[in-house]
Design a protein around this motif. Structure first.
Motif, short mmCIF file in Angstrom:
data_model
loop_
_atom_site.label_atom_id
_atom_site.label_comp_id
_atom_site.label_asym_id
_atom_site.label_seq_id
_atom_site.Cartn_x
_atom_site.Cartn_y
_atom_site.Cartn_z
N SER A 1 -7.98 2.77 -7.47
CA SER A 1 -9.31 3.37 -7.26
C SER A 1 -10.05 2.61 -6.14
O SER A 1 -9.67 1.49 -5.78
CB SER A 1 -10.13 3.28 -8.55
OG SER A 1 -10.50 1.93 -8.76
N GLU A 2 -11.12 3.22 -5.65
CA GLU A 2 -11.95 2.58 -4.61
C GLU A 2 -12.44 1.21 -5.09
O GLU A 2 -12.43 0.24 -4.33
CB GLU A 2 -13.19 3.45 -4.31
CG GLU A 2 -12.89 4.76 -3.61
CD GLU A 2 -12.55 4.61 -2.13
OE1 GLU A 2 -12.54 3.48 -1.62
OE2 GLU A 2 -12.28 5.65 -1.50
N LEU A 3 -12.86 1.17 -6.35
CA LEU A 3 -13.41 -0.08 -6.87
C LEU A 3 -12.32 -1.17 -6.95
O LEU A 3 -12.57 -2.34 -6.61
CB LEU A 3 -14.03 0.13 -8.26
CG LEU A 3 -14.88 -1.04 -8.76
CD1 LEU A 3 -16.15 -1.18 -7.92
CD2 LEU A 3 -15.24 -0.87 -10.23
N GLU A 4 -11.14 -0.76 -7.37
CA GLU A 4 -10.04 -1.75 -7.42
C GLU A 4 -9.77 -2.29 -6.01
O GLU A 4 -9.61 -3.49 -5.82
CB GLU A 4 -8.76 -1.09 -7.98
CG GLU A 4 -8.79 -0.86 -9.48
CD GLU A 4 -7.52 -0.16 -9.97
OE1 GLU A 4 -7.26 0.97 -9.54
OE2 GLU A 4 -6.78 -0.76 -10.76
N ILE A 5 -9.74 -1.39 -5.04
CA ILE A 5 -9.47 -1.81 -3.66
C ILE A 5 -10.56 -2.74 -3.13
O ILE A 5 -10.28 -3.76 -2.49
CB ILE A 5 -9.28 -0.57 -2.75
CG1 ILE A 5 -7.98 0.16 -3.16
CG2 ILE A 5 -9.25 -0.95 -1.27
CD1 ILE A 5 -7.80 1.55 -2.57
N THR A 6 -11.80 -2.41 -3.45
CA THR A 6 -12.93 -3.24 -2.99
C THR A 6 -12.75 -4.71 -3.38
O THR A 6 -13.13 -5.61 -2.63
CB THR A 6 -14.25 -2.72 -3.61
OG1 THR A 6 -14.35 -1.35 -3.30
CG2 THR A 6 -15.47 -3.46 -3.12
N LYS B 1 -1.49 2.84 -2.74
CA LYS B 1 -2.72 3.35 -2.12
C LYS B 1 -3.29 4.54 -2.90
O LYS B 1 -4.49 4.61 -3.14
CB LYS B 1 -2.37 3.77 -0.70
CG LYS B 1 -3.58 4.00 0.17
CD LYS B 1 -3.11 4.22 1.58
CE LYS B 1 -4.14 5.04 2.32
NZ LYS B 1 -3.76 5.22 3.71
N THR B 2 -2.43 5.44 -3.32
CA THR B 2 -2.92 6.63 -4.02
C THR B 2 -3.22 6.34 -5.49
O THR B 2 -3.91 7.10 -6.15
CB THR B 2 -1.88 7.76 -3.95
OG1 THR B 2 -0.64 7.22 -4.37
CG2 THR B 2 -1.76 8.32 -2.54
N SER C 1 0.83 -1.22 0.00
CA SER C 1 0.00 0.00 0.00
C SER C 1 0.86 1.27 0.00
O SER C 1 0.39 2.32 -0.42
CB SER C 1 -0.96 0.00 1.20
OG SER C 1 -0.22 -0.06 2.40
N SER D 1 -8.91 -3.16 4.53
CA SER D 1 -9.46 -1.82 4.78
C SER D 1 -8.47 -0.98 5.59
O SER D 1 -8.29 0.20 5.30
CB SER D 1 -10.76 -1.88 5.58
OG SER D 1 -11.63 -2.74 4.95
N ALA E 1 -7.56 2.03 3.13
CA ALA E 1 -8.61 3.06 3.27
C ALA E 1 -8.01 4.43 2.93
O ALA E 1 -6.89 4.72 3.31
CB ALA E 1 -9.13 3.05 4.68
N LYS E 2 -8.80 5.25 2.21
CA LYS E 2 -8.26 6.56 1.77
C LYS E 2 -8.58 7.62 2.82
O LYS E 2 -9.60 7.57 3.44
CB LYS E 2 -8.90 6.93 0.43
CG LYS E 2 -8.67 5.84 -0.60
CD LYS E 2 -8.00 6.39 -1.83
CE LYS E 2 -7.85 5.28 -2.84
NZ LYS E 2 -7.03 5.57 -3.95
#
Ligand code: GN1
Ligand code: MG
Length: 360
Positions: free
Chosen positions: A288-293, A284-285, A280, A355, A359-360
Motif C-alpha cells: 500500500s501507499e502507506l507501507e511504501i511511505t 510494487k502492486t 519492487s 520513490s 511510485a504507482k
C-alpha cells in the motif's frame, strides 16, 4: 562440537536410506547449531539443532516452518525458486527430540549453493531483492493467523528498549566506555519507535514475514543467480518493514556485520538502488501507499534495533548470540550504529531511490 557418531545417532531417526559419512559445521548463524552432512550414497542434508533457550515455544516454531514448507510444496508450479524441504522422522514428524530433549530438523541440501556475508556486486543485490520480494508476494495468500508469534514482540522497539534499559541498569561493564553508543541510543530513541507504534495501532497490514532477511539467508548458484530463501526459524506474522529494513541493513552495507574497522562500514547506494529494483518487481502492486511511505524509515529502524540487541547482549555478558570473543557483540553494535549514521546522512537519496522504484 558433536562427533560423527552423535550425528548418526540423530540422523538415523529421519527417513534417509544411508549412513552419514562426513559432516561440517555451518558457522554463519548466531543461534542454532547447523551441520552439513553427507551420506554414503553421496546425498547431502542440513541437520539443525534448535536453540531452545532462544526459541522457547519450539513446537510453534516447527509448526510455522512446516506450514510454510507445505504451502510452498502446494504451489511449486508457480514458484520461481526452490524452497526449504524437511525430511520426516520415522514417526512422520519434522522434528526429532533426542533423549537430552534437544530438538532437531533435517532438511534437503540445495546442491551447488553458496552463501555470502557481504554482497559482491549489484547483480547479486538485485537477485536478493527479487527473491525476498517474491517471498512476500508468494506468501501474501497465506493466512497470517495460521502462524504463531513464536518470539513475542520480536521486532517491537519498546520491548527491545525495555530489555536494553534493564541490561544497562544491571551490567557489570563500565558504561563510561560505551558513552558514545549510549548517546546514539538515546538520541534516536523516539524516532525509532514510530514503526512499532504504527503496527500497534494496526495501521499496517499483517503479512507473513521472514524476520531474518539477511544476505546469508539467500542461496546463490555459481553464476550468482538466486536459488532459494532459507532459514524459516522466525517466520511469523509481521509487517513488511521488518523484512525490508533488515535486508537493507545486511545486503546494502559495504562490510560484514562485525567488521571492526568502522571506516569500511557505509550504506552502498548503488546496492540500495539494485535492491529496490529487484524487490519492487514483485511487491510494487502488493504494497500500500502507506507501507511504501515508511520503507525508508524501516532501514534505520532495523539497523537501530539490531545495534540495540547486540549492545544489550554485550551488557548482559553475551548470553544470547554466539560470540568468538567477548567484545564481538560490542563490535557488532558499533558497526550497526555506524551504518545507522551513514543511512541518516544519505536520507535524501534513499527517499528519491525509493520513490523512483515504488511510485504507482
Ligand atoms: C540471529 O541465528 P541467525 O544468524 O539466523 C537473530 C536475528 C538477527 C541475526 C543477526 C532468533 O539470526 O534476529 O537479525 O542473528 N535471530 C534470532 O545476524 O534472534
Ligand atoms: Mg535466523
Amino acid at each position: 562440537m558433536v562427533d560423527l557418531k552423535t550425528i548418526n545417532r540423530i540422523a538415523k531417526n529421519f527417513k534417509i536410506d544411508s549412513e552419514c559419512v562426513s559432516f561440517s559445521e555451518l558457522q554463519s548463524g548466531h543461534i542454532n547449531d547447523t551441520y552439513l552432512i553427507c551420506t554414503s550414497t553421496n546425498k547431502k542434508f542440513v541437520l539443525q539443532k534448535i536453540n531452545t533457550t532462544v526459541f522457547k515455544n519450539v513446537i510453534a516454531v516447527i509448526n510455522n516452518k512446516q506450514i510454510l514448507s507445505d504451502y510452498f510444496k502446494s504451489i511449486t508450479t508457480s514458484l520461481n525458486y526452490q524452497f526449504v524441504v524437511f525430511i520426516e522422522t520415522n514417526s512422520n514428524s519434522i522434528v526429532y527430540i533426542d533423549p537430552n530433549n534437544s530438538y532437531w530438523n533435517l532438511m534437503i541440501y540445495i546442491p551447488n549453493s553458496h552463501t555470502f556475508d557481504v554482497a559482491q556486486n549489484t547483480e547479486m543485490v538485485f537477485e536478493a531483492g527479487k527473491l525476498y520480494g517474491d517471498f512476500l508476494l508468494q506468501t501474501s495468500d497465506v493466512l497470517t493467523t495460521d502462524f504463531k508469534e513464536t518470539i513475542l514482540d520480536f521486532h517491537s522497539m519498546p520491548m527491545r528498549l525495555g530489555q536494553f534499559d534493564t541490561a544497562l541498569e544491571n551490567t557489570k561493564i563500565d558504561i563510561k566506555l560505551i558513552n558514545e553508543l549510549l548517546n546514539i541510543v538515546f538520541n534516536y530513541r523516539e524516532e525509532m519507535c514510530i514503526i512499532s507504534q504504527l503496527k500497534a495501532e494496526n495501521k499496517m497490514p499483517l503479512r507473513v514475514t521472514h524476520n531474518d532477511t539477511k544476505l546469508s539467508n539467500i542461496l546463490f548458484d555459481k553464476n550468482g543467480n538466486g536459488l532459494a530463501v532459507i532459514d524459516l526459524d522466525t517466520i511469523m506474522p509481521g509487517i513488511v518493514h521488518f523484512d525490508f529494513g533488515d535486508s537493507i541493513r545486511s545486503i546494502c552495507s559495504t562490510a560484514k556485520e562485525d567488521e571492526q574497522n568502522l571506516d569500511l562500514v557505509e550504506i552502498n547506494l548503488d546496492f540500495y538502488e539494485a535492491y529496490c529494483k529487484g524487490y519492487s518487481i514483485y511487491t510494487k502492486t502488493v504494497l500500500s501507499e502507506l507501507e511504501i511511505t515508511y520503507l525508508p524509515l524501516s532501514i534505520k529502524t532495523m539497523i537501530y534495533i539490531m545495534g540495540l540487541r547486540f549492545l544489550t547482549d554485550y551488557l548482559n555478558g553475551n548470553i544470547y548470540y554466539k560470540v568468538n570473543h567477548p567484545e564481538q557483540n560490542l563490535d557488532r553494535a558499533k558497526n550497526q550504529f555506524k551504518l545507522l549514521k551513514s543511512v541518516d546522512s544519505n536520507h535524501k537519496q534513499i527517499q528519491e531511490i525509493t520513490s523512483l522504484y515504488f511510485a504507482k
